[in-house]
Design a protein around this motif. Sequence first.
Motif, PDB file in Angstrom:
ATOM      1  N   HIS A 124       0.825  -1.209   0.000  1.00  0.00           N
ATOM      2  CA  HIS A 124       0.000   0.000   0.000  1.00  0.00           C
ATOM      3  C   HIS A 124       0.862   1.263   0.000  1.00  0.00           C
ATOM      4  O   HIS A 124       0.416   2.313  -0.453  1.00  0.00           O
ATOM      5  N   ALA A 125       2.073   1.177   0.512  1.00  0.00           N
ATOM      6  CA  ALA A 125       2.889   2.375   0.622  1.00  0.00           C
ATOM      7  C   ALA A 125       3.780   2.583  -0.597  1.00  0.00           C
ATOM      8  O   ALA A 125       3.771   3.641  -1.195  1.00  0.00           O
ATOM      9  N   CYS A 126       4.545   1.554  -0.986  1.00  0.00           N
ATOM     10  CA  CYS A 126       5.532   1.793  -2.040  1.00  0.00           C
ATOM     11  C   CYS A 126       5.166   1.112  -3.342  1.00  0.00           C
ATOM     12  O   CYS A 126       5.939   1.140  -4.282  1.00  0.00           O
ATOM     13  N   ALA A 127       4.000   0.469  -3.413  1.00  0.00           N
ATOM     14  CA  ALA A 127       3.480  -0.125  -4.637  1.00  0.00           C
ATOM     15  C   ALA A 127       4.355  -1.243  -5.183  1.00  0.00           C
ATOM     16  O   ALA A 127       4.347  -1.519  -6.370  1.00  0.00           O
ATOM     17  N   ARG A 128       5.131  -1.874  -4.314  1.00  0.00           N
ATOM     18  CA  ARG A 128       5.917  -3.010  -4.769  1.00  0.00           C
ATOM     19  C   ARG A 128       5.017  -4.247  -4.758  1.00  0.00           C
ATOM     20  O   ARG A 128       4.255  -4.453  -3.828  1.00  0.00           O
ATOM     21  N   GLU A 165       9.825  -3.921   4.231  1.00  0.00           N
ATOM     22  CA  GLU A 165      10.681  -2.741   4.266  1.00  0.00           C
ATOM     23  C   GLU A 165       9.898  -1.507   4.707  1.00  0.00           C
ATOM     24  O   GLU A 165      10.366  -0.719   5.532  1.00  0.00           O
ATOM     25  N   CYS A 166       8.691  -1.369   4.161  1.00  0.00           N
ATOM     26  CA  CYS A 166       7.879  -0.215   4.545  1.00  0.00           C
ATOM     27  C   CYS A 166       7.441  -0.340   6.000  1.00  0.00           C
ATOM     28  O   CYS A 166       7.306   0.666   6.691  1.00  0.00           O
ATOM     29  N   PHE A 216      10.269   0.956   7.960  1.00  0.00           N
ATOM     30  CA  PHE A 216      10.431   2.387   7.708  1.00  0.00           C
ATOM     31  C   PHE A 216       9.329   3.195   8.400  1.00  0.00           C
ATOM     32  O   PHE A 216       9.595   4.218   9.030  1.00  0.00           O
ATOM     33  N   VAL A 217       8.103   2.696   8.312  1.00  0.00           N
ATOM     34  CA  VAL A 217       6.982   3.413   8.927  1.00  0.00           C
ATOM     35  C   VAL A 217       7.157   3.477  10.435  1.00  0.00           C
ATOM     36  O   VAL A 217       6.946   4.523  11.055  1.00  0.00           O
ATOM     37  N   CYS A 260       4.030   7.222  11.185  1.00  0.00           N
ATOM     38  CA  CYS A 260       2.714   7.638  10.726  1.00  0.00           C
ATOM     39  C   CYS A 260       2.287   6.640   9.655  1.00  0.00           C
ATOM     40  O   CYS A 260       3.029   6.416   8.703  1.00  0.00           O
ATOM     41  N   PRO A 294       0.729   5.162   6.435  1.00  0.00           N
ATOM     42  CA  PRO A 294       0.283   5.763   5.185  1.00  0.00           C
ATOM     43  C   PRO A 294      -1.171   5.451   4.863  1.00  0.00           C
ATOM     44  O   PRO A 294      -1.801   6.167   4.090  1.00  0.00           O
ATOM     45  N   GLY A 295      -1.711   4.387   5.441  1.00  0.00           N
ATOM     46  CA  GLY A 295      -3.094   4.031   5.134  1.00  0.00           C
ATOM     47  C   GLY A 295      -4.074   4.892   5.897  1.00  0.00           C
ATOM     48  O   GLY A 295      -4.969   5.508   5.320  1.00  0.00           O
ATOM     49  N   CYS A 296      -3.905   4.946   7.206  1.00  0.00           N
ATOM     50  CA  CYS A 296      -4.902   5.671   7.998  1.00  0.00           C
ATOM     51  C   CYS A 296      -4.447   7.065   8.373  1.00  0.00           C
ATOM     52  O   CYS A 296      -5.224   7.824   8.954  1.00  0.00           O
ATOM     53  N   GLY A 297      -3.205   7.412   8.078  1.00  0.00           N
ATOM     54  CA  GLY A 297      -2.756   8.776   8.330  1.00  0.00           C
ATOM     55  C   GLY A 297      -2.696   9.140   9.799  1.00  0.00           C
ATOM     56  O   GLY A 297      -2.906  10.290  10.158  1.00  0.00           O
ATOM     57  N   MET A 302      -1.598   6.215  -5.900  1.00  0.00           N
ATOM     58  CA  MET A 302      -0.428   6.423  -6.739  1.00  0.00           C
ATOM     59  C   MET A 302      -0.908   6.507  -8.178  1.00  0.00           C
ATOM     60  O   MET A 302      -1.581   5.603  -8.681  1.00  0.00           O
ATOM     61  N   GLU A 328      -6.621  13.440   1.752  1.00  0.00           N
ATOM     62  CA  GLU A 328      -5.697  12.647   2.560  1.00  0.00           C
ATOM     63  C   GLU A 328      -4.269  13.013   2.155  1.00  0.00           C
ATOM     64  O   GLU A 328      -3.566  12.208   1.548  1.00  0.00           O
ATOM     65  N   VAL A 333      -1.650  13.555   4.061  1.00  0.00           N
ATOM     66  CA  VAL A 333      -0.633  12.830   4.813  1.00  0.00           C
ATOM     67  C   VAL A 333      -0.344  11.490   4.160  1.00  0.00           C
ATOM     68  O   VAL A 333       0.812  11.089   4.015  1.00  0.00           O
ATOM     69  N   GLY A 334      -1.417  10.789   3.752  1.00  0.00           N
ATOM     70  CA  GLY A 334      -1.243   9.483   3.121  1.00  0.00           C
ATOM     71  C   GLY A 334      -0.359   9.590   1.896  1.00  0.00           C
ATOM     72  O   GLY A 334       0.583   8.812   1.722  1.00  0.00           O
ATOM     73  N   THR A 394       3.311  10.366   2.939  1.00  0.00           N
ATOM     74  CA  THR A 394       4.037   9.232   3.518  1.00  0.00           C
ATOM     75  C   THR A 394       4.276   8.157   2.465  1.00  0.00           C
ATOM     76  O   THR A 394       5.323   7.519   2.462  1.00  0.00           O
ATOM     77  N   LYS A 395       3.300   7.962   1.558  1.00  0.00           N
ATOM     78  CA  LYS A 395       3.532   6.988   0.497  1.00  0.00           C
ATOM     79  C   LYS A 395       4.717   7.407  -0.352  1.00  0.00           C
ATOM     80  O   LYS A 395       5.548   6.587  -0.727  1.00  0.00           O
ATOM     81  N   CYS A 424       7.817   6.590   1.525  1.00  0.00           N
ATOM     82  CA  CYS A 424       8.101   5.156   1.504  1.00  0.00           C
ATOM     83  C   CYS A 424       8.682   4.765   0.149  1.00  0.00           C
ATOM     84  O   CYS A 424       9.610   3.964   0.061  1.00  0.00           O
ATOM     85  N   HIS A 425       8.127   5.357  -0.893  1.00  0.00           N
ATOM     86  CA  HIS A 425       8.593   5.064  -2.236  1.00  0.00           C
ATOM     87  C   HIS A 425      10.041   5.513  -2.397  1.00  0.00           C
ATOM     88  O   HIS A 425      10.877   4.774  -2.920  1.00  0.00           O
ATOM     89  N   ASN A 483      12.167   5.919   0.002  1.00  0.00           N
ATOM     90  CA  ASN A 483      12.971   5.046   0.853  1.00  0.00           C
ATOM     91  C   ASN A 483      13.315   3.761   0.114  1.00  0.00           C
ATOM     92  O   ASN A 483      14.446   3.287   0.133  1.00  0.00           O
ATOM     93  N   ARG A 484      12.321   3.206  -0.577  1.00  0.00           N
ATOM     94  CA  ARG A 484      12.553   1.965  -1.303  1.00  0.00           C
ATOM     95  C   ARG A 484      13.563   2.182  -2.422  1.00  0.00           C
ATOM     96  O   ARG A 484      14.496   1.400  -2.595  1.00  0.00           O
TER      97      ARG A 484
END
Lengths: 451, 339
Positions: free
Chosen positions: A395-399, A434-435, A438-439, A445, A447-450, B69, B121, B123-124, B127-128, B131-132, B134-135
């Motif tokens: 959900h965060a980095c789309a991997r 990994e996320c 990192f989170v 925080c 990334p899904g619920c903020g 995204m 949203e 913040v979402g 943060t995404k 994270c991206h 970071n990856r």
Amino acid sequence: MPPRLVENYNGDDSDSDVDIFGDFDAGVKGKGKGKGKAIDRGKKDKGKGKAKEQSYAWEASYTRSWDTVQEDEAGSLQGAVEDLIARGRRRRLLAPAAAIRRAIIRHLILLLDLSSAMMDRDMRPTRFDLMLQYAREFVTEWFDQNPLGQIGVVGMRAGIGERMGEMSGNPQEVLKAISERHKLEPTGEPSLQNAIEMARASMSHLPTHSSREIIIIFGSLTTCDPGNIHDTLAECVKDRIRVSVVALAAEMKICRELCDKTGGQFGVALNEGHFKDLLFELIPPPAQRALSTGPNARGGATAPADLMMMGFPTRLPDTSPPSLCVCHSQLKSEGFLCPRCGAKVCDVPTDCDICGLMIVSSPHLARSYHHLFPVKTYQAVRSLDDTPNASATCHACARPFKDAPQPMAGATGEGMSPLGRYRCPDCQNDFCAECDVFVHDVVHCCPGCGK
Amino acid sequence: MDAASHLGVVVDLSPTHWYLSSTRTQHNARPLSLKSFLSHLLVFLNSHIACKDENTLAVFGVLPGRSIMLYSSTSESSGNPLDKADANTYRPFKVLDATVMRTIAEHVENLGPSDLEIPGELVGALTKSLCHINRITTTSSAHANGQTASIDPRILILSVSPDQSLSYIPIMNSIFSAQKLRVTIDVCKVYGSESVFLQQAAHLTGGSYLHIDRADALLQYLTMSFLPPPGIRQLLSVPTQDKIDFRAACFCHKRIVDIGFVCSVCLSIFCQPVPVCSTCRTKFPIKTLQRLNAARPAVTTPTAAATPYIRSPASLPSSNAIKVGAVNGSQAAARNGLR
């Protein structure tokens, strides 16, 4: 006396696979992610029972480290190594997340041993040079994590305590105090009592709600005191000063007693890396619970709290028309405006010279908020049976996630997901390993619920 | 500049505020519709990937209640079979344009009337994007082993909606993690009032905050100030930030305050004196409460609450005199109250 074994410390000579974690940890630290790690470690050390169960490295039974590594179909070890790395990261996250009260406005005196014992070369290049180098790194990192704190520096040499730097909230000033090597040249005998008395005196004026700490880096095996050091110890206990010692030579009874009675930490450095670890363990804000349950608690009373009125200023840019500042009466363009009386001050945090309001920059306060509202630990997803339409990507980095469960080397459990998915209990989104780290370590925080 | 740069773009797609932005009113003399905004944006994105072959891009959309995204140049599946080769278009441009427009269309279609009230949203998406980054940075440093791994990451936020005071803490947390990752956050305020939190974000990460005056010249602003990577910006004169407001949101009512009451234990901010800290359950002494309550009326007068925006150094002396008098008076009152 042998030093106490510190958990998850890896000696250079150990040949087990745990080294992978050691290397990884070092990598993480190098990227400035040391914060989360150091805190977790602090938490672990609070549970001292765990450390006692573990025997010394030389007493441990022979481990067949190669059995834990398994080749995959192609005969490659890469999968197994990645698995071990992920396991190590995950383990740090699973540290207990119980609520601990921590001191945030900290006042610290760094007591540096500048006696001739510091010229010993058992740590390269010398104990003294290494101490200065680590002390500088310590100060930088300490201010990063304790932005409202203040540090003073006291040196002990030639039988007296010497004030090297006044209490200051500005890292540059503290660093300046310990930057000039020739001014700190070690000589003579150290005096613990004189130095502690000096440190104690410089913290006597502080408000009641701030925490007071002394960190001693001690290389000598003797101390040359004018009176009874146990009186000084009793005074420290009375003033609620927390004394922590990092010894470079060996354990001394009085040092251990200083730490135990005041609720501080004591450690003997085994080598250069361990010295740094011991010192950096003192960076995260100490839990105040330790103080109130310690032997020195006065009727179980915690440090008195108070509500403070603070103002958040407006910063003027360099291009604004110059005007006089109230603190130095100099004509300047840049500055901060007090929100109550509109006076211009040069720097924050400070007290407004006109109306007496405490002016702080709100980002300073906000730096500590992730201690207050930690992200919930993500649950490892074991199977996808109960979630028919699970997302295919993190959900965060789309991997993209792995499709089939990965065969796990060694014992399952330890909070590892065979699918590499970790789910937030609040928003039910899946994240990759990994996320997840990192989170929880850096962003604080979800990334899904903020939140 | 040798280093390739990664750009994460966070696009605010709040329907309510885009409607406001596209209508012509007294205050909004040069309306900008979402359609023309997107065409400006796509040109900017294309020029970013055209600047250097190794440049990477990720686009995130902020929608009511969620973040998505829109496009990522690093994901392999972005090459879509539906677009045929066009002799007149550079293929990456076409893929980028098609993907962004298609994803936006898909998600905007799904919006219902109830979504109009829900705040975006941000913040979402932020943060995404972190994270991206970071990856990307961790994997690239693992592969290239530090020789060409110096990707220069930055984030550009294109904002139209006002601050959500509810998200103060998450935004601050994202800012600090951006600092740790050495990510520059640039903010372009396309429409609406100044954003306190985004000003702080740009200031703390060394980016630039730009509130644009002429929305129809958006592309000009984007290319002149946000296209060059931070390394080059030292040589250019990028618009600097004007005043920065360091105000914070209180924990109790989520109001944005300039004078707050702070718990000495956990540093929670409250907009009025409270007997018990709601975060750490610390009880405060009753004397402090009395003192602060007595000092408060001088602080929360309507003039004091309304002035922060228009306060200027020139107008200081007069306001100084009045307010200092009021404050001293209240302190005297507090002392009397204590006796």
